[in-house]
Design a protein around this motif. Structure first.
Motif, PDB file in Angstrom:
ATOM      1  N   ARG A  42       0.840  -1.206   0.000  1.00 51.26           N
ATOM      2  CA  ARG A  42       0.000   0.000   0.000  1.00 51.26           C
ATOM      3  C   ARG A  42       0.870   1.249   0.000  1.00 51.26           C
ATOM      4  O   ARG A  42       0.597   2.207  -0.739  1.00 51.26           O
ATOM      5  CB  ARG A  42      -0.919  -0.024   1.216  1.00 51.26           C
ATOM      6  CG  ARG A  42      -1.801   1.212   1.320  1.00 51.26           C
ATOM      7  CD  ARG A  42      -2.731   1.178   2.513  1.00 51.26           C
ATOM      8  NE  ARG A  42      -3.515   2.400   2.561  1.00 51.26           N
ATOM      9  CZ  ARG A  42      -4.824   2.444   2.673  1.00 51.26           C
ATOM     10  NH1 ARG A  42      -5.516   1.313   2.753  1.00 51.26           N
ATOM     11  NH2 ARG A  42      -5.455   3.584   2.702  1.00 51.26           N
ATOM     12  N   ASP A  43       1.909   1.269   0.812  1.00 54.00           N
ATOM     13  CA  ASP A  43       2.817   2.421   0.838  1.00 54.00           C
ATOM     14  C   ASP A  43       3.479   2.611  -0.525  1.00 54.00           C
ATOM     15  O   ASP A  43       3.655   3.743  -0.993  1.00 54.00           O
ATOM     16  CB  ASP A  43       3.884   2.232   1.913  1.00 54.00           C
ATOM     17  CG  ASP A  43       3.318   2.293   3.328  1.00 54.00           C
ATOM     18  OD1 ASP A  43       2.179   2.788   3.481  1.00 54.00           O
ATOM     19  OD2 ASP A  43       3.994   1.832   4.268  1.00 54.00           O
ATOM     20  N   THR A  46       0.959   4.097  -2.909  1.00 52.62           N
ATOM     21  CA  THR A  46       0.746   5.510  -2.573  1.00 52.62           C
ATOM     22  C   THR A  46       1.855   6.372  -3.159  1.00 52.62           C
ATOM     23  O   THR A  46       1.587   7.444  -3.725  1.00 52.62           O
ATOM     24  CB  THR A  46       0.689   5.688  -1.049  1.00 52.62           C
ATOM     25  OG1 THR A  46      -0.398   4.916  -0.524  1.00 52.62           O
ATOM     26  CG2 THR A  46       0.488   7.152  -0.680  1.00 52.62           C
ATOM     27  N   ARG A  52      -6.681   7.051  -2.719  1.00 49.59           N
ATOM     28  CA  ARG A  52      -7.132   6.330  -1.532  1.00 49.59           C
ATOM     29  C   ARG A  52      -8.271   5.353  -1.844  1.00 49.59           C
ATOM     30  O   ARG A  52      -8.333   4.261  -1.264  1.00 49.59           O
ATOM     31  CB  ARG A  52      -7.595   7.343  -0.475  1.00 49.59           C
ATOM     32  CG  ARG A  52      -8.008   6.717   0.841  1.00 49.59           C
ATOM     33  CD  ARG A  52      -8.299   7.781   1.875  1.00 49.59           C
ATOM     34  NE  ARG A  52      -8.718   7.196   3.139  1.00 49.59           N
ATOM     35  CZ  ARG A  52      -8.992   7.900   4.219  1.00 49.59           C
ATOM     36  NH1 ARG A  52      -8.874   9.228   4.188  1.00 49.59           N
ATOM     37  NH2 ARG A  52      -9.377   7.302   5.329  1.00 49.59           N
TER      38      ARG A  52
END
Length: 380
Positions: A42-43, A46, A52
């Motif tokens: 997820r990081d 991002t 999101r």
């Protein structure tokens, strides 16, 4: 192999968030391990610019494959705020990965489906009194599947329990039913394991067309219905083997190449055929290296080696994409198949070739050796 299972991916315009991770349940505290893996991905997404909403969509399904036991992985794809594909992987990815881009990162999912061998697996066990077979029973389990994906997505399983006294007679009727089942599945092989005596009775009573495809295997036969029947034996029997359908395409290519018929070879000539929707099956010695790039427009056939070529076709703002991602979109969009063939079976010029649906009158088999540098073939 046919790529129709990827069609939901390309029904969306993108951009796409793609994630691959190990979701095996054979470790201590698997949910905690999966959560940690997802947090890292997820990081990563991002940092690549994924919003999101996409991340939340993926988070809902990551690790939701709790019913799949043992070693496996998961591939998930989201676009336009929605999940577009959630696939089980028969083995964990070599490393967890995440990508956010205009095209989905689908090649690792495809390579986990290769060689896509359809089969029928059968186990035959004898049980009962140790001194008198007349008082015993024979248990038969059968299941069709497509290896290796069926390791984690097994098909419907047949169960039969027969008195030993009637086994010789019942095996004839059962053999015809298995033959019909194998025909429907277009099975390349019939993999049979279990007790020698009971298995031999069945094999001798199979129709000849089915008997010729029998592969006998030994070893324990796990009974977990959440994994493929005879999974360990399938992994040994099919390793390094091509599906009959793909091998037939390779044989056709070899024949056409020898006679200068409807085939092409080399990256430049193959891309030109893809532009015209001319390719029936793309042949690769190995998936393109991540460093190999092609230029793409919004339509599947808008594919080229250079930006200038696409601009000359009237494509506005073409994008440079990874070759594997661009090629898969074109194959799915034009209904073409993909065959990965080892170099030991067929060495392709620049590692790529194609069977064509039709030919141009002036050029049938094209091998362009000067237009593309050697490194463009993605060889390492």
């Amino acid at each position: 192999m046919r790529l129709s299972f990827l069609e939901p991916l390309y029904a969306e315009p993108g951009p796409f968030a793609s994630a691959y991770l190990d979701t095996s349940r054979d470790v201590e505290h698997p949910e905690r391990a999966i959560a940690l893996r997802w947090r890292r991905l997820r990081d990563n997404l991002t940092r690549q610019g994924a919003d999101r909403t996409l991340l939340e969509v993926l988070e809902e399904v990551v690790g939701a494959d709790r019913e799949v036991p043992g070693i496996h992985g998961q591939a998930v794809f989201a676009a336009d705020g929605a999940l577009v594909l959630d696939g089980e992987l028969p083995r964990p990815p070599a490393h967890d990965s995440a990508r956010y881009g205009t095209l989905p990162d689908a090649m690792p999912l495809v390579t986990q489906h290769i060689p896509e061998i359809p089969y029928l697996a059968v186990t035959v066990h004898y049980g009962g009194l140790p001194t008198a077979k007349t008082h015993g029973w024979v248990r038969v389990d059968a299941e069709t599947g497509t290896w290796p994906a069926s390791n984690v997505t097994p098909g419907e399983r047949l169960h039969r329990r027969v008195a030993v006294a009637t086994w010789h007679h019942t095996a004839v009727r059962l053999g015809h039913r298995l033959d019909e089942w194998a025909r429907r599945a277009c099975a390349d092989a019939v993999v049979i394991g279990g007790d020698d005596w009971a298995s031999n009775v069945l094999i001798r009573r199979l129709p000849h067309t089915l008997r010729d495809r029998v592969v006998r295997v030994g070893g324990p036969t796990p009974t977990d219905t959440r994994r493929a029947l005879l999974e360990p034996q399938l992994n040994i029997a099919f390793r390094g083997r091509m599906a009959s359908h793909d091998r037939a395409l390779v044989d056709i290519f070899i024949g056409r190449r020898a006679l200068h018929l409807a085939a092409t070879e080399g990256l430049s000539a193959t891309v030109a055929a893809l532009q015209r929707g001319q390719v029936a099956a793309l042949l690769l010695n190995h998936p393109p290296a991540p460093s190999l790039r092609l230029w793409a427009g919004p339509q599947p056939t808008q594919l080229a080696l250079t930006e200038a070529e696409l601009v000359s076709f009237g494509v506005r703002a073409p994008r440079e994409e990874r070759a594997d991602e661009a090629l898969l979109r074109t194959l799915v969009g034009t209904g073409a198949e993909l065959v990965v063939v080892p170099e030991s079976e067929l060495r392709l010029y620049e590692g790529v070739g194609a069977l064509l649906r039709y030919t141009d009158p002036d050029a049938v088999l094209t091998r362009t050796r000067t237009a593309v540098p050697a490194r463009a073939a993605g060889r390492t």
